[in-house]
Motif scaffolding. Sequence first.
Motif, PDB file in Angstrom:
ATOM      1  N   ALA A   8      27.523  24.715 -31.714  1.00  0.00           N
ATOM      2  CA  ALA A   8      27.360  23.446 -30.976  1.00  0.00           C
ATOM      3  C   ALA A   8      25.885  23.159 -30.731  1.00  0.00           C
ATOM      4  O   ALA A   8      25.424  22.024 -30.871  1.00  0.00           O
ATOM      5  CB  ALA A   8      28.129  23.508 -29.668  1.00  0.00           C
ATOM      6  N   ARG A  47      17.745  14.362 -36.223  1.00  0.00           N
ATOM      7  CA  ARG A  47      18.105  13.203 -37.062  1.00  0.00           C
ATOM      8  C   ARG A  47      17.693  11.901 -36.371  1.00  0.00           C
ATOM      9  O   ARG A  47      17.197  10.981 -37.011  1.00  0.00           O
ATOM     10  CB  ARG A  47      19.616  13.236 -37.323  1.00  0.00           C
ATOM     11  CG  ARG A  47      20.097  12.207 -38.290  1.00  0.00           C
ATOM     12  CD  ARG A  47      19.668  12.518 -39.714  1.00  0.00           C
ATOM     13  NE  ARG A  47      19.872  11.329 -40.538  1.00  0.00           N
ATOM     14  CZ  ARG A  47      19.069  10.935 -41.507  1.00  0.00           C
ATOM     15  NH1 ARG A  47      18.002  11.628 -41.817  1.00  0.00           N
ATOM     16  NH2 ARG A  47      19.324   9.852 -42.204  1.00  0.00           N
ATOM     17  N   ASP A  48      17.903  11.867 -35.061  1.00  0.00           N
ATOM     18  CA  ASP A  48      17.502  10.668 -34.303  1.00  0.00           C
ATOM     19  C   ASP A  48      16.001  10.439 -34.433  1.00  0.00           C
ATOM     20  O   ASP A  48      15.546   9.313 -34.627  1.00  0.00           O
ATOM     21  CB  ASP A  48      17.883  10.836 -32.827  1.00  0.00           C
ATOM     22  CG  ASP A  48      17.244   9.762 -31.955  1.00  0.00           C
ATOM     23  OD1 ASP A  48      17.547   8.576 -32.181  1.00  0.00           O
ATOM     24  OD2 ASP A  48      16.420  10.102 -31.076  1.00  0.00           O
ATOM     25  N   GLN A  49      15.243  11.556 -34.356  1.00  0.00           N
ATOM     26  CA  GLN A  49      13.777  11.412 -34.445  1.00  0.00           C
ATOM     27  C   GLN A  49      13.362  10.927 -35.835  1.00  0.00           C
ATOM     28  O   GLN A  49      12.463  10.093 -35.964  1.00  0.00           O
ATOM     29  CB  GLN A  49      13.102  12.737 -34.100  1.00  0.00           C
ATOM     30  CG  GLN A  49      13.129  12.992 -32.597  1.00  0.00           C
ATOM     31  CD  GLN A  49      12.781  14.418 -32.227  1.00  0.00           C
ATOM     32  OE1 GLN A  49      12.543  15.251 -33.101  1.00  0.00           O
ATOM     33  NE2 GLN A  49      12.774  14.705 -30.938  1.00  0.00           N
ATOM     34  N   LEU A  88      21.457  16.675 -34.383  1.00  0.00           N
ATOM     35  CA  LEU A  88      21.556  15.270 -33.946  1.00  0.00           C
ATOM     36  C   LEU A  88      20.211  14.761 -33.435  1.00  0.00           C
ATOM     37  O   LEU A  88      19.766  13.677 -33.822  1.00  0.00           O
ATOM     38  CB  LEU A  88      22.577  15.155 -32.811  1.00  0.00           C
ATOM     39  CG  LEU A  88      24.016  14.813 -33.150  1.00  0.00           C
ATOM     40  CD1 LEU A  88      24.838  14.746 -31.870  1.00  0.00           C
ATOM     41  CD2 LEU A  88      24.097  13.475 -33.867  1.00  0.00           C
ATOM     42  N   VAL A  89      19.585  15.569 -32.572  1.00  0.00           N
ATOM     43  CA  VAL A  89      18.307  15.144 -31.967  1.00  0.00           C
ATOM     44  C   VAL A  89      17.248  14.959 -33.059  1.00  0.00           C
ATOM     45  O   VAL A  89      16.513  13.959 -33.065  1.00  0.00           O
ATOM     46  CB  VAL A  89      17.842  16.173 -30.912  1.00  0.00           C
ATOM     47  CG1 VAL A  89      16.450  15.840 -30.401  1.00  0.00           C
ATOM     48  CG2 VAL A  89      18.835  16.216 -29.751  1.00  0.00           C
ATOM     49  N   ARG A 109      24.299  22.052 -33.961  1.00  0.00           N
ATOM     50  CA  ARG A 109      24.695  20.666 -34.273  1.00  0.00           C
ATOM     51  C   ARG A 109      23.977  19.678 -33.371  1.00  0.00           C
ATOM     52  O   ARG A 109      23.567  18.613 -33.805  1.00  0.00           O
ATOM     53  CB  ARG A 109      26.207  20.503 -34.091  1.00  0.00           C
ATOM     54  CG  ARG A 109      26.995  21.050 -35.249  1.00  0.00           C
ATOM     55  CD  ARG A 109      28.447  20.766 -35.025  1.00  0.00           C
ATOM     56  NE  ARG A 109      29.260  21.186 -36.140  1.00  0.00           N
ATOM     57  CZ  ARG A 109      30.551  21.412 -36.063  1.00  0.00           C
ATOM     58  NH1 ARG A 109      31.182  21.267 -34.912  1.00  0.00           N
ATOM     59  NH2 ARG A 109      31.237  21.771 -37.114  1.00  0.00           N
ATOM     60  N   HIS A 110      23.828  20.064 -32.119  1.00  0.00           N
ATOM     61  CA  HIS A 110      23.138  19.179 -31.174  1.00  0.00           C
ATOM     62  C   HIS A 110      21.679  18.990 -31.580  1.00  0.00           C
ATOM     63  O   HIS A 110      21.160  17.869 -31.586  1.00  0.00           O
ATOM     64  CB  HIS A 110      23.256  19.761 -29.756  1.00  0.00           C
ATOM     65  CG  HIS A 110      22.657  18.870 -28.719  1.00  0.00           C
ATOM     66  ND1 HIS A 110      22.028  19.339 -27.606  1.00  0.00           N
ATOM     67  CD2 HIS A 110      22.564  17.521 -28.650  1.00  0.00           C
ATOM     68  CE1 HIS A 110      21.579  18.318 -26.887  1.00  0.00           C
ATOM     69  NE2 HIS A 110      21.890  17.205 -27.503  1.00  0.00           N
TER      70      HIS A 110
END
Lengths: 559, 122
Positions: free
Chosen positions: B22, B32-34, B29-30, B25-26
């Motif tokens: 988890a 990928r957002d950047q 995500l962070v 994966r988190h």
Amino acid sequence: MTPSRTGRDDGPPLFSIITPVFDPPVDVLEETIASVLAQEHRDWEWILVDDASTDPTVVATITRHMLGDPRIRLLERDVNGHIVAASNDGIAAARGEFVVLLDHDDLLTPDALAVNARLIDEHDDVDYLYSDEDKVDARGRTYGRFTKPDWSPERLRGQMYTSHLSVVRTSLVREVGAFREGYDGSQDHDLALRIGEVARRVVHIPEVLYHWRAVAGSTSAAIDAKPYATVAGQRAVQDHLDRTGVAARVDQGAEPGRYVIQRELDPGIRVSVVIPTLGQDAIVFGQRRVMVVEAVRSLLARTAHPDVEVVVVHDTPTPAAVLDELREVAGDRLVLVPYDKPFNYSEKMNLGAVAASGERLVLLNDDVEVISERWLENLVAPLDDPRVGMTGAKLYFDDSTVQHACHAYWGSHYRHPFRFWTRDEPGPFGELVVNREVSGVTAACAAMTRETYFEVGGFTETLPSNFNDVDLCYKVRHVGRSIVWVANCELFHFESRTREGRAEAWERYAVVRRWGIPEDDAFTPSAVASPMIDPHRILRERIREADPGVRAPAAAPQP
Amino acid sequence: MTQDATTPPGDAELERLREEIAQVRHELLVNRDQVIGSDAEVGRVNRDLTRLTQELRSTTRKLRRTTERATELQQRLARSKKRHDEQVQRLRHRVEQLEGELAAARTSFPRRVVRSVRRRLR
């Protein structure tokens, strides 16, 4: 003057204007003829198909103009075949690269063909162009401008919005079989749906190029003037869904000419509903309730989908009794994710998405209550289309006025258009009752595929409370996917009406830094989206805030 | 995180691995957002640059046209001023000339007395 050529090599395109004619008032026909003769673009031919008019002056009038301008051609039908047969005769005879559909009593603006020619020149692959339109009354006054959205295939399923002026590549019209018999009254909707399925590029021209004459009995004057048309329209949309493999049923909408798409969701797809909560309670409809518990209860009660997972991301101070109650309501469908950091909505949702096991994610606030049956199916199923990256719902305040019917980004701000419209109002041009492509939706209730959520990096955690959904929507469109607002997925959202004002300047700047300043919205233009705010309602809210002792406005009864 | 109803109790290792997955994966995500955010920002800056370059070009063209126009107007003003001065000069000269002629043509006092006497004698 004769048309210079039949197609386009490098020069401007030849347009074939197609007009089926049946007993128009001659003075009105003369005005239509004048509007065509006044075109700035000279490369056109005009095929008028007389559908056995009973008034001999109609043919005489056309013949007189035909003798004066060889670009005008008259085809005379022996028997009246109605609009489909007459239009198809015209299309069969067309020599131009594009056909232009013009009714016998309407008016083109002088630059109508010139503007189309310019855009065709800019895009080699354009197959279909449509412009904004307005209406013209008997005294020649124009009114009721329809400022249309950019190409919106989902909206076209809900209503025939492209309408006038439509310009279509002739070869494509013939390829799809032109107008179809049996769809009279909605034959243009049927054609637009079939064209939209195969067109390489569809271009919206945000200028009025067509004045639609409002006369008694015409669809422009009253949408319910031709009841048979809505039945044909429903059939046309159903055919389109069947052709394109969308599992859905079409129902008649809130007003004639609007259609509701009831979608089927593959039962094998697991849907994870992610809800952040602190386990708070509040008084709703006169009764105290734990918000998250009732949200979960209503979401499960109003769907028949068999595989729903409920992921609740709860702050650690959430009372144990609330978690127990959630276990009771959701049973083994519940996944609890504790969160023990300072408030960050984005991080909570990301952690929920990470913990979720579904292929589809529904992002849901805990202060909602689902109203509509099959909400989940209608919200999630549009994501089966790989072009769609996100969907959103229709939300109401507790008095059943609209809280959210899409985001619109224009005039340097991020807005909630149609706020405070009532639940039964269809919107200026059906915006509140048909599904449609939009620039953004609120994350208070939205759905995404797991794949898209991870592709765009979920919510940005640099925005813990405001505008994180705006940024998410921008990201979804940045990766080339569309956002669809779903009119028949309805929920109450018991949000404070004044909460929006608490956004900080830095939060807005963070979004602007990434995406720039929004100027005008492509899907909900400012002319349509201008908030119709009821000043009395705002005043009432301010009084209530200033003095909570003042009697609160009556809430609408629960449906 | 607790996988509340599905995790077998006591399976700590499984739970630890789940948490680790988890977390990764988190972080994914962070990150990928950047990446998406930076990509968007670069796109936005490029669009701004393109727009500003176009505005600069347009403003430069406008400035050049305005400067040329100002120069032309100044030249016209100088020419007009010169013509005006010449004209004033010419007119002054003419006035002087006419005044001279007038003075020359004016009848002398003794002659006017003689004419007056003659009229009365008639």
